[in-house]
Design a protein around this motif. Structure first.
Motif, PDB file in Angstrom:
ATOM      1  N   PHE A 157     -15.786  38.112   3.734  1.00  0.00           N
ATOM      2  CA  PHE A 157     -14.492  37.059   3.335  1.00  0.00           C
ATOM      3  C   PHE A 157     -13.680  37.383   3.698  1.00  0.00           C
ATOM      4  CE2 PHE A 157     -17.858  35.704  -0.893  1.00  0.00           C
ATOM      5  CZ  PHE A 157     -18.434  34.923   0.105  1.00  0.00           C
ATOM      6  N   LEU A 158     -12.446  36.279   3.463  1.00  0.00           N
ATOM      7  CA  LEU A 158     -11.292  36.420   4.369  1.00  0.00           C
ATOM      8  C   LEU A 158     -10.871  36.904   2.943  1.00  0.00           C
ATOM      9  CD1 LEU A 158     -10.281  32.612   5.321  1.00  0.00           C
ATOM     10  CD2 LEU A 158     -10.887  35.008   6.794  1.00  0.00           C
ATOM     11  N   PRO A 159     -10.047  38.761   3.581  1.00  0.00           N
ATOM     12  CA  PRO A 159      -9.349  39.354   2.428  1.00  0.00           C
ATOM     13  C   PRO A 159      -8.216  38.966   1.208  1.00  0.00           C
ATOM     14  CG  PRO A 159      -8.454  40.141   5.267  1.00  0.00           C
ATOM     15  CD  PRO A 159      -9.496  38.327   5.142  1.00  0.00           C
ATOM     16  N   ASP A 160      -8.012  37.462   1.810  1.00  0.00           N
ATOM     17  CA  ASP A 160      -6.817  36.197   0.310  1.00  0.00           C
ATOM     18  C   ASP A 160      -8.030  36.409  -0.343  1.00  0.00           C
ATOM     19  OD1 ASP A 160      -4.553  36.816   2.137  1.00  0.00           O
ATOM     20  OD2 ASP A 160      -5.210  34.282   2.682  1.00  0.00           O
ATOM     21  N   THR A 161      -9.260  35.214   0.317  1.00  0.00           N
ATOM     22  CA  THR A 161     -10.513  35.123  -0.854  1.00  0.00           C
ATOM     23  C   THR A 161     -10.989  36.642  -1.961  1.00  0.00           C
ATOM     24  OG1 THR A 161     -11.377  33.730   0.270  1.00  0.00           O
ATOM     25  CG2 THR A 161     -12.704  35.115  -1.258  1.00  0.00           C
ATOM     26  N   GLN A 162     -10.758  37.749  -1.057  1.00  0.00           N
ATOM     27  CA  GLN A 162     -11.939  38.932  -1.899  1.00  0.00           C
ATOM     28  C   GLN A 162     -10.446  39.548  -3.172  1.00  0.00           C
ATOM     29  OE1 GLN A 162     -14.552  39.640  -1.668  1.00  0.00           O
ATOM     30  NE2 GLN A 162     -14.824  41.543  -0.756  1.00  0.00           N
ATOM     31  N   LEU A 163      -8.983  39.296  -2.507  1.00  0.00           N
ATOM     32  CA  LEU A 163      -7.440  39.463  -3.528  1.00  0.00           C
ATOM     33  C   LEU A 163      -8.009  38.514  -4.149  1.00  0.00           C
ATOM     34  CD1 LEU A 163      -5.360  41.125  -3.690  1.00  0.00           C
ATOM     35  CD2 LEU A 163      -3.936  39.488  -2.671  1.00  0.00           C
ATOM     36  N   PHE A 164      -8.375  37.672  -3.970  1.00  0.00           N
ATOM     37  CA  PHE A 164      -8.296  36.180  -5.469  1.00  0.00           C
ATOM     38  C   PHE A 164      -8.932  36.783  -6.357  1.00  0.00           C
ATOM     39  CE2 PHE A 164     -10.454  32.835  -6.695  1.00  0.00           C
ATOM     40  CZ  PHE A 164      -8.977  32.142  -7.549  1.00  0.00           C
ATOM     41  N   LEU A 165     -10.745  37.325  -6.186  1.00  0.00           N
ATOM     42  CA  LEU A 165     -11.956  37.591  -6.603  1.00  0.00           C
ATOM     43  C   LEU A 165     -11.282  38.353  -7.426  1.00  0.00           C
ATOM     44  CD1 LEU A 165     -14.950  37.002  -4.477  1.00  0.00           C
ATOM     45  CD2 LEU A 165     -14.561  35.706  -6.705  1.00  0.00           C
ATOM     46  N   LEU A 166     -10.855  40.004  -6.825  1.00  0.00           N
ATOM     47  CA  LEU A 166     -10.162  40.716  -7.323  1.00  0.00           C
ATOM     48  C   LEU A 166      -9.420  40.362  -8.487  1.00  0.00           C
ATOM     49  CD1 LEU A 166     -10.047  43.509  -4.942  1.00  0.00           C
ATOM     50  CD2 LEU A 166     -11.472  43.529  -7.045  1.00  0.00           C
ATOM     51  N   THR A 167      -8.576  39.509  -8.386  1.00  0.00           N
ATOM     52  CA  THR A 167      -7.043  39.317  -9.550  1.00  0.00           C
ATOM     53  C   THR A 167      -8.092  38.098 -10.482  1.00  0.00           C
ATOM     54  OG1 THR A 167      -5.481  39.759  -7.541  1.00  0.00           O
ATOM     55  CG2 THR A 167      -4.647  37.948  -9.807  1.00  0.00           C
ATOM     56  N   LEU A 168      -8.877  37.579  -9.927  1.00  0.00           N
ATOM     57  CA  LEU A 168      -9.429  36.210 -11.200  1.00  0.00           C
ATOM     58  C   LEU A 168     -10.265  37.522 -12.036  1.00  0.00           C
ATOM     59  CD1 LEU A 168      -9.653  33.885 -11.823  1.00  0.00           C
ATOM     60  CD2 LEU A 168     -11.645  33.360 -10.486  1.00  0.00           C
ATOM     61  N   THR A 169     -11.099  38.415 -11.470  1.00  0.00           N
ATOM     62  CA  THR A 169     -12.086  39.642 -12.394  1.00  0.00           C
ATOM     63  C   THR A 169     -10.824  40.575 -13.335  1.00  0.00           C
ATOM     64  OG1 THR A 169     -13.217  39.353 -10.048  1.00  0.00           O
ATOM     65  CG2 THR A 169     -13.837  40.826 -12.137  1.00  0.00           C
ATOM     66  N   MET A 170      -9.191  40.451 -12.793  1.00  0.00           N
ATOM     67  CA  MET A 170      -9.149  41.760 -13.551  1.00  0.00           C
ATOM     68  C   MET A 170      -8.443  40.917 -14.776  1.00  0.00           C
ATOM     69  SD  MET A 170      -5.403  43.308 -12.802  1.00  0.00           S
ATOM     70  CE  MET A 170      -4.700  41.968 -12.219  1.00  0.00           C
TER      71      MET A 170
END
Length: 111
Positions: free
Chosen positions: A42-55
């Protein structure tokens, strides 16, 4: 013919219990999507979004399970399983949110 007497359940108790279950499942799905994203690229922005949303979802999970724990204590439930379950969910949710905050801070938003 005898009818069973149905005890009225508290609406707030049902809502908070289902909220804890929903947030727990949501965290599991988001972690699964993050794992799939690492494998699929996945794109880095998508991975960061998933991490932030999970947090954020894990922080909400901690707050909801603390609320359920306090609600159970105020209703004076005698089952130790209820208190143990909510306290374990609170503990693991807080660990997950701290781990994800650490990952976001280490990568500084760049993955």
């Amino acid at each position: 013919m005898k009818f069973r007497r149905v005890l009225p359940k508290s609406l707030f108790g049902l809502l908070i219990k289902r909220l804890v279950i929903l947030l727990f499942i949501m965290n599991f799905v988001l972690i699964l999507l993050f794992g799939i994203g690492n494998y699929q690229g996945f794109l880095p922005d998508t991975q960061l979004f998933l991490l932030t949303l999970t947090m954020y979802c894990s922080i909400l999970l901690v707050l909801a399970s603390l609320g359920a724990f306090i609600y159970s204590a105020l209703k004076k439930r005698k089952g130790i399983k209820v208190y143990l379950g909510y306290s374990l969910i609170t503990f693991f949710g807080s660990l997950l949110s701290l781990l994800l905050a650490f990952l976001i801070q280490v990568t500084q938003g760049n993955m």
